[in-house]
Design an enzyme around this catalytic site. Sequence first.
Site, PDB file in Angstrom:
ATOM      1  N   CYS A  53       0.832  -1.203   0.000  1.00 46.48           N
ATOM      2  CA  CYS A  53       0.000   0.000   0.000  1.00 46.48           C
ATOM      3  C   CYS A  53       0.866   1.253   0.000  1.00 46.48           C
ATOM      4  O   CYS A  53       1.815   1.368   0.788  1.00 46.48           O
ATOM      5  CB  CYS A  53      -0.923  -0.007   1.215  1.00 46.48           C
ATOM      6  SG  CYS A  53      -1.952   1.469   1.361  1.00 46.48           S
ATOM      7  N   CYS A  56       1.661   4.138   3.270  1.00 44.22           N
ATOM      8  CA  CYS A  56       2.779   4.145   4.225  1.00 44.22           C
ATOM      9  C   CYS A  56       4.034   3.629   3.530  1.00 44.22           C
ATOM     10  O   CYS A  56       3.970   2.702   2.719  1.00 44.22           O
ATOM     11  CB  CYS A  56       2.491   3.259   5.430  1.00 44.22           C
ATOM     12  SG  CYS A  56       1.074   3.763   6.425  1.00 44.22           S
ATOM     13  N   GLN A 229      -5.294  20.350   7.815  1.00 46.53           N
ATOM     14  CA  GLN A 229      -4.119  19.641   8.291  1.00 46.53           C
ATOM     15  C   GLN A 229      -4.512  18.183   8.525  1.00 46.53           C
ATOM     16  O   GLN A 229      -5.629  17.882   8.947  1.00 46.53           O
ATOM     17  CB  GLN A 229      -3.595  20.275   9.575  1.00 46.53           C
ATOM     18  CG  GLN A 229      -3.044  21.679   9.391  1.00 46.53           C
ATOM     19  CD  GLN A 229      -1.815  21.744   8.491  1.00 46.53           C
ATOM     20  OE1 GLN A 229      -1.105  20.745   8.311  1.00 46.53           O
ATOM     21  NE2 GLN A 229      -1.553  22.910   7.926  1.00 46.53           N
ATOM     22  N   CYS A 346       5.215  22.142   3.952  1.00 40.57           N
ATOM     23  CA  CYS A 346       4.983  20.712   3.791  1.00 40.57           C
ATOM     24  C   CYS A 346       6.020  20.093   2.867  1.00 40.57           C
ATOM     25  O   CYS A 346       5.859  18.956   2.422  1.00 40.57           O
ATOM     26  CB  CYS A 346       3.571  20.458   3.257  1.00 40.57           C
ATOM     27  SG  CYS A 346       3.212  21.262   1.681  1.00 40.57           S
TER      28      CYS A 346
END
Length: 388
Positions: A53, A56, A229, A346
């Site tokens: 996946c 992560c 966020q 970010c």
Amino acid sequence: MSPILRVAARGDGVAADGRHAAFAAPGDQLTDDGQVVPGPHHQDAPCRHFPECGGCQLQHLDDTAFSAFCIDRVASALDAQGLSAPIRPALLSPPRTRRRATLHAERGLIGFAAEGSHQIVDLRECHVLLPELFALVAPLRALFQKLGLKRRADVHLALADQGPDVLVTGWAPTGLAAAEALTAFCERHGIARFSVDDGLGAEARWEPQPVTIALGGVPVALPAGAFLQATQDGEDALVTAVREAVYGATTVADLFAGLGTFALSLPAKVYAAEGARDALFALKAAANMRGRPVFPEHRDLYRRPLTVTELDRFDAVVLDPPRAGARDQAAALAACSVGSIAYVSCNPSSFARDAKGMVQAGWRIDWIQPVGQFRWSTHVELAARFIR
């Protein structure tokens, strides 16, 4: 064997002899034939879908190693620009706290895209999403099957004050039967809003009461698909850092203000510049309703950044640009005379690029606070304070 010293930006372990190894943690050993021997910071991945996946990349790291990765990402980006600064310990969001995520759905599948692929990983468990959002995955799968979804669609999930907010883009069901199925789904699962967008803009098919998100204690209308966020912990960490960075300022410019995450949390008069009209109108209405001294302006800061003269009217500035950074706005900030600047980013690389020009113009990075709110991801955020 060669010890793994650190984890590179894309998640590979880097050995002392320069070799890279997938799914290696600091303290692991890399054998001569490329095998990874787990060390003290290598943990068993909690999720069955890892590493397939794409949600992560770093579930094999324990908290110590993941925190070190977040700090190293920032330090490496600074070093690439010839910079250095005090970097604080990383603040990590716990597992299962993501309140905003985009999944993909097609032909009975729903989940994140596989790592490096467009293939959908059909989610059966998730250790990053809030339980309230993950609980919708199986029901959404069944709903899409019932409605005959065959082409690929994106499913944007967020947790609003009233409950889960769902926006499906790239597809819109039609007909009375579909409308009844959507209504029954929303009633059964406590959906705050269900919107669809087949290319003509978001259309709410279910919204029994106006959907809001609390920012700085103020309920703000939440446009479908609007930026939030990723976690409440992450938002709190960034707001705390920003408040510290501009402490004492009575007039503040909040650039790329969005819905007002920072503007509504500052004890000051705030000018808020934002290019997205829906976010700007939501912030303006919320500030007016609560009598907050926030003064929004619709302004595309890429086309028309604030000038030095405009910036010099403020005691401090908050800058929170998209991933590309704010090269032109940073150039004006470098030449202005405000007391302090809070830069929220970010993307450590674009932050370091913008910071270099500011440092060359006489600014100093007082501190940097890394924030790891995308749990087990290579995506790292930060807040930094600049002073003269």
